[in-house]
Design an enzyme around this catalytic site. Structure first.
Site, PDB file in Angstrom:
ATOM      1  N   TYR A 165     -24.688  13.236  22.089  1.00 38.26           N
ATOM      2  CA  TYR A 165     -23.568  13.307  23.033  1.00 38.26           C
ATOM      3  C   TYR A 165     -23.953  14.115  24.273  1.00 38.26           C
ATOM      4  O   TYR A 165     -23.674  13.708  25.409  1.00 38.26           O
ATOM      5  CB  TYR A 165     -22.371  13.939  22.332  1.00 38.26           C
ATOM      6  CG  TYR A 165     -21.086  13.949  23.113  1.00 38.26           C
ATOM      7  CD1 TYR A 165     -20.315  12.790  23.234  1.00 38.26           C
ATOM      8  CD2 TYR A 165     -20.615  15.112  23.726  1.00 38.26           C
ATOM      9  CE1 TYR A 165     -19.115  12.798  23.945  1.00 38.26           C
ATOM     10  CE2 TYR A 165     -19.420  15.124  24.431  1.00 38.26           C
ATOM     11  CZ  TYR A 165     -18.677  13.960  24.534  1.00 38.26           C
ATOM     12  OH  TYR A 165     -17.498  13.981  25.232  1.00 38.26           O
ATOM     13  N   LYS A 169     -24.119  12.697  28.099  1.00 38.52           N
ATOM     14  CA  LYS A 169     -23.268  13.261  29.146  1.00 38.52           C
ATOM     15  C   LYS A 169     -24.087  13.907  30.262  1.00 38.52           C
ATOM     16  O   LYS A 169     -23.683  13.892  31.430  1.00 38.52           O
ATOM     17  CB  LYS A 169     -22.290  14.263  28.530  1.00 38.52           C
ATOM     18  CG  LYS A 169     -21.243  13.616  27.615  1.00 38.52           C
ATOM     19  CD  LYS A 169     -20.417  12.573  28.347  1.00 38.52           C
ATOM     20  CE  LYS A 169     -19.260  12.065  27.508  1.00 38.52           C
ATOM     21  NZ  LYS A 169     -18.433  11.057  28.225  1.00 38.52           N
TER      22      LYS A 169
END
Length: 256
Positions: A165, A169
């Protein structure tokens, strides 16, 4: 001195079309409602939760707005193309894109399966690329447009258990800055919003006590607080000179 009253509802996105990916709940839902309140025709994108997306559309309609729910897994190029084609057939333009769709597959690096890594990269990063590429072709012809990508504080400072993640991002941040430079000459702005810990389904099962110690404001944020910044970037004339920026909505968690 006589003061001129400002309109209570200026409808700054009237006759504009806004696509919000992953808009059936959480930040996406709040964003769809906020942009509809500005007068936009809103595309409520969803991958699987049609019932939730239909509720968002109904809520917008109940408040006098216009919206449609359209399915697409934005990690799939063919589904993104079909989504954009459906929007063009319906309204003929795209003025705002909010790349919000995202998933988590959390675990420590040594336990992370390659498929869990890839699934998060595919949706959270490749999905942003596919949607942005598709709408930028339209916006270049229009010589206008606003693109807002949802990144995360995890992409700025990292977070144990979220290597996939955080990497995705962080990639969104680099992507945002590059595309902002590529599209600026045609009047298109591209910015990123980095939420911290927001009260959504993603944070429901987290142990809040240790997290709150690192948030100066001492609480989780609300989806509407993130949507408020997105609304500004998408609709406010004052945002026309802002591009390539990463703006945090995190209660002071990250202070550069």
């Amino acid at each position: 001195m006589t003061m001129t009253a400002l309109p209570t509802n200026p409808q700054r996105l009237e006759n504009k079309v806004a696509i919000v990916t992953g808009a059936s709940r959480g930040i996406g839902r709040a964003t769809a409602l906020a942009l509809a309140a500005e007068g936009a025709n809103v595309v409520v994108n969803y991958a699987s939760s049609q019932e939730s997306a239909d509720r968002v559309v109904a809520e917008i309609a109940a408040n006098g707005g216009t919206a449609i729910a359209l399915p697409a897994d934005v990690s799939k190029a063919d589904q993104v193309d079909a989504l954009i084609s459906a929007v063009i057939e319906k309204w003929g333009q795209v003025d705002v894109l909010v790349n919000n769709a995202g998933i988590t597959r959390d675990t420590l690096l040594l336990r992370m399966k390659p498929e869990d890594w890839q699934a998060v990269i595919d949706l959270n990063l490749t999905g942003v690329f596919l949607c942005t590429r598709a709408v930028s072709k339209l916006m270049l012809k229009q010589r206008s447009g606003r693109i807002i990508n949802i990144t995360s504080v995890a992409g700025q400072i990292g977070n144990p258990g979220q290597a996939n993640y955080s990497a995705a991002k962080a990639g969104v941040i680099g992507f945002t800055r590059t595309v902002a430079k590529e599209l600026a000459s045609r009047g298109i702005t591209v910015n990123a919003v980095a939420p911290g810990f927001i009260a959504t389904d993603m944070t429901t099962n987290l142990n809040a006590e240790p997290i709150l110690q690192f948030i100066p404001l001492g609480r989780y944020g609300q989806p509407e607080e993130v949507a408020g910044l997105i609304r500004f970037l998408a609709a406010d004339p004052a945002a026309a000179y802002i591009t390539g920026q990463v703006m945090n909505v995190d209660g002071g968690m990250v202070m550069a």
